[in-house]
Design an enzyme around this catalytic site. Structure first.
Site, PDB file in Angstrom:
ATOM      1  N   LYS A 151       7.086  62.628  78.255  1.00 18.59           N
ATOM      2  CA  LYS A 151       7.278  64.071  78.065  1.00 18.59           C
ATOM      3  C   LYS A 151       7.690  64.775  79.347  1.00 18.59           C
ATOM      4  O   LYS A 151       8.347  65.823  79.307  1.00 18.59           O
ATOM      5  CB  LYS A 151       5.994  64.712  77.519  1.00 18.59           C
ATOM      6  CG  LYS A 151       5.714  64.344  76.079  1.00 18.59           C
ATOM      7  CD  LYS A 151       4.864  65.405  75.399  1.00 18.59           C
ATOM      8  CE  LYS A 151       4.814  65.175  73.901  1.00 18.59           C
ATOM      9  NZ  LYS A 151       4.081  66.201  73.174  1.00 18.59           N
TER      10      LYS A 151
ATOM     11  N   LYS B 288      10.131  56.846  67.331  1.00 19.88           N
ATOM     12  CA  LYS B 288       9.034  57.043  66.380  1.00 19.88           C
ATOM     13  C   LYS B 288       9.221  58.377  65.639  1.00 19.88           C
ATOM     14  O   LYS B 288       9.799  59.325  66.192  1.00 19.88           O
ATOM     15  CB  LYS B 288       7.672  56.973  67.081  1.00 19.88           C
ATOM     16  CG  LYS B 288       7.327  58.163  67.893  1.00 19.88           C
ATOM     17  CD  LYS B 288       5.893  58.126  68.408  1.00 19.88           C
ATOM     18  CE  LYS B 288       5.680  59.428  69.178  1.00 19.88           C
ATOM     19  NZ  LYS B 288       4.528  59.501  69.996  1.00 19.88           N
TER      20      LYS B 288
ATOM     21  N   LYS C  26       6.615  64.982  65.175  1.00 18.98           N
ATOM     22  CA  LYS C  26       6.579  66.393  64.764  1.00 18.98           C
ATOM     23  C   LYS C  26       7.570  67.213  65.574  1.00 18.98           C
ATOM     24  O   LYS C  26       8.210  68.111  65.066  1.00 18.98           O
ATOM     25  CB  LYS C  26       5.188  66.983  65.032  1.00 18.98           C
ATOM     26  CG  LYS C  26       4.108  66.546  64.077  1.00 18.98           C
ATOM     27  CD  LYS C  26       2.894  67.494  64.219  1.00 18.98           C
ATOM     28  CE  LYS C  26       1.622  66.805  63.792  1.00 18.98           C
ATOM     29  NZ  LYS C  26       0.684  66.541  64.864  1.00 18.98           N
TER      30      LYS C  26
HETATM   31  P1  TYM Z   1      -0.848  63.996  67.173  1.00 18.44           P
HETATM   32  O1  TYM Z   1      -1.102  65.233  66.402  1.00 18.44           O
HETATM   33  O2  TYM Z   1       0.388  63.937  68.004  1.00 18.44           O
HETATM   34  O3  TYM Z   1      -0.845  62.735  66.231  1.00 18.44           O
HETATM   35  C1  TYM Z   1      -1.869  62.590  65.298  1.00 18.44           C
HETATM   36  C2  TYM Z   1      -2.026  61.138  64.898  1.00 18.44           C
HETATM   37  O4  TYM Z   1      -0.841  60.646  64.285  1.00 18.44           O
HETATM   38  C3  TYM Z   1      -0.457  59.419  64.897  1.00 18.44           C
HETATM   39  N1  TYM Z   1       1.005  59.333  64.862  1.00 18.44           N
HETATM   40  C4  TYM Z   1       1.683  58.284  64.372  1.00 18.44           C
HETATM   41  N2  TYM Z   1       1.267  57.122  63.828  1.00 18.44           N
HETATM   42  C5  TYM Z   1       2.222  56.254  63.406  1.00 18.44           C
HETATM   43  N3  TYM Z   1       3.556  56.506  63.510  1.00 18.44           N
HETATM   44  C6  TYM Z   1       4.019  57.650  64.058  1.00 18.44           C
HETATM   45  N4  TYM Z   1       5.326  57.896  64.143  1.00 18.44           N
HETATM   46  C7  TYM Z   1       3.044  58.605  64.524  1.00 18.44           C
HETATM   47  N5  TYM Z   1       3.150  59.827  65.099  1.00 18.44           N
HETATM   48  C8  TYM Z   1       1.893  60.249  65.295  1.00 18.44           C
HETATM   49  C9  TYM Z   1      -0.985  59.519  66.312  1.00 18.44           C
HETATM   50  O5  TYM Z   1      -1.144  58.238  66.880  1.00 18.44           O
HETATM   51  C10 TYM Z   1      -2.307  60.226  66.088  1.00 18.44           C
HETATM   52  O6  TYM Z   1      -3.322  59.309  65.728  1.00 18.44           O
HETATM   53  N6  TYM Z   1      -3.447  62.797  71.153  1.00 18.44           N
HETATM   54  C11 TYM Z   1      -3.664  62.860  69.699  1.00 18.44           C
HETATM   55  C12 TYM Z   1      -4.588  63.988  69.303  1.00 18.44           C
HETATM   56  C13 TYM Z   1      -5.989  63.856  69.801  1.00 18.44           C
HETATM   57  C14 TYM Z   1      -6.909  62.805  69.521  1.00 18.44           C
HETATM   58  C15 TYM Z   1      -8.127  63.166  70.182  1.00 18.44           C
HETATM   59  C16 TYM Z   1      -6.817  61.620  68.801  1.00 18.44           C
HETATM   60  C17 TYM Z   1      -6.649  64.749  70.586  1.00 18.44           C
HETATM   61  N7  TYM Z   1      -7.924  64.349  70.810  1.00 18.44           N
HETATM   62  C18 TYM Z   1      -9.239  62.331  70.130  1.00 18.44           C
HETATM   63  C19 TYM Z   1      -7.958  60.783  68.760  1.00 18.44           C
HETATM   64  C20 TYM Z   1      -9.145  61.155  69.418  1.00 18.44           C
HETATM   65  C21 TYM Z   1      -2.312  62.933  69.018  1.00 18.44           C
HETATM   66  O7  TYM Z   1      -1.436  62.193  69.316  1.00 18.44           O
HETATM   67  O8  TYM Z   1      -2.138  63.845  68.078  1.00 18.44           O
END
Ligand code: TYM
Length: 342
Positions: free
Chosen positions: A123, A205, A208
């Site tokens: 990023k 990947k 969002k």
């Molecule tokens: P976020 O909102 O970006 O993603 C949420 C979850 O979706 C999964 N994900 C995917 N899995 C498979 N293929 C994809 N293309 C894909 N895109 C997203 C992410 O791996 C995630 O599990 N950093 C975290 C948010 C967070 C969090 C935490 C997670 C904040 N605190 C504590 C676990 C524990 C995240 O990426 O959110």
């Protein structure tokens, strides 16, 4: 939640979070949410709409939209099956312990390890000096999220693996320096579709914030939109249906999606479609995804119509979360030698 670490009856504690930074897509659903829902049968689950994480990237943060996105995400999380009777779902900023523990961990985490985080490097690429300190510190807040609840399992997609390893490292270092306060977590990845790829650019990947318009399938897309997106999915020119992530990323992604939504192994799905053309494979995936999403979509849209009820459920969730988070933070403060308020 009862007991010193809030655990109920010896069941494992699970924690995970999702950012209210845009519409929930098939990657979020298959990479993480399917496991969130399944784990409710065996563990004490705590899930969060991580709004403080969603303000770390200025280009994705629109203050005028954030409240609505927070409620919309809650509606989808309940809609896909997070059950407020069995699990705790809350908004991260409603439980102030997260931000405070993140500060304590800031004094344990190192500049070097945060700078090496792949997501940060991606990023921040080419604009190091202008990225927010919040983006740099993002994994420390995530560590606080997880460790506040003594979570042992963290269901996430593959892109979060490094963040969970960092949470382990920070927790371990804290325990070593200040005494045993934190439980060390492990990432739980789904057996297939841990990394769902963009349908238009299967080398990236599904995302969002940086996905293509037709390459990202949203949980709230209607059936026609879902079908059209799969119909135009990018494949390759060799015409053979088989698993080859490096050589055939588009076809492999379709097979993984089909396997995940039909609860089968990717090998079984690939065998079944070995003689099919790409058109037939795309139709089969679209049909299976539409059927998989239909009840979740209907329930999410229904819940979104009652924001007052969503707010009530989230407030109850935050109260329950605080019951675990507050004593954990107190223990961490004491271990670090901070004077408790009289
Ligand atoms: P976020 O909102 O970006 O993603 C949420 C979850 O979706 C999964 N994900 C995917 N899995 C498979 N293929 C994809 N293309 C894909 N895109 C997203 C992410 O791996 C995630 O599990 N950093 C975290 C948010 C967070 C969090 C935490 C997670 C904040 N605190 C504590 C676990 C524990 C995240 O990426 O959110």
């Amino acid at each position: 939640m009862t007991g010193p670490d809030g655990a109920t009856g010896g069941r494992a504690r699970v924690f995970s979070g999702m950012q209210p930074s845009g519409a929930v897509h098939l990657g979020n659903l298959l990479g993480a949410l399917t496991s969130w829902v399944a784990l409710q049968d065996e563990a004490d689950c705590v899930y969060s709409v991580v709004d403080l994480h969603a303000i770390t990237a200025p280009d994705e943060h629109d203050p005028a939209l954030l409240q609505q996105r927070t409620l919309d995400l809650a509606a989808v999380l309940f809609g896909v099956g997070v059950d407020p009777a069995r699990s705790t779902l809350f908004v991260q900023s409603h439980v102030r312990e997260h931000a405070e523990l993140a500060w304590l961990f800031n004094c344990v985490a190192t500049f070097g390890e945060l700078g090496r985080m792949p997501q940060f490097k991606e990023k921040a690429a080419g604009r190091d000096a202008s990225v927010s300190v919040g983006l740099f510190d993002y994994p420390v807040l995530q560590t606080a999220d997880i460790l506040l609840y003594h979570a042992t399992k963290v269901p996430v997609g593959e892109d979060q693996r490094h963040h969970i390893e960092l949470a382990r490292d920070i927790g371990q270092r804290f325990n070593h320096r200040f005494g045993d306060v934190f439980t060390l977590p492990t990432a739980i990845l789904p057996p297939v579709a841990a990394r769902v790829m963009d349908l238009q650019d299967p080398t990236r990947k599904m995302s969002k914030s940086s996905g293509t318009v037709k390459g990202v399938v949203h949980v709230l897309d209607d059936a026609d939109t879902v079908a059209a997106k799969f119909r135009s999915a990018v494949t390759d020119s060799d015409g053979e249906v088989r698993i080859d992530r490096a050589g055939k990323p588009g076809v492999t992604n379709l097979l993984e999606i089909l396997a995940a939504v039909s609860g089968r192994s990717v090998e079984a799905v690939a065998d079944e479609h070995a003689g099919s053309g790409y058109g037939a494979l795309k139709s089969a995936v679209a049909e299976a995804v539409v059927a998989f999403l239909a009840p979740m979509r209907a329930r999410s849209l229904e819940l979104a119509e009652d924001p007052a009820e969503l707010q009530r459920l989230l407030a109850a969730g935050a109260d329950r979360a605080r019951e675990v988070a507050a004593p954990t933070l107190d223990r961490a403060r004491a271990a670090m030698g901070l004077l408790p308020p009289a």
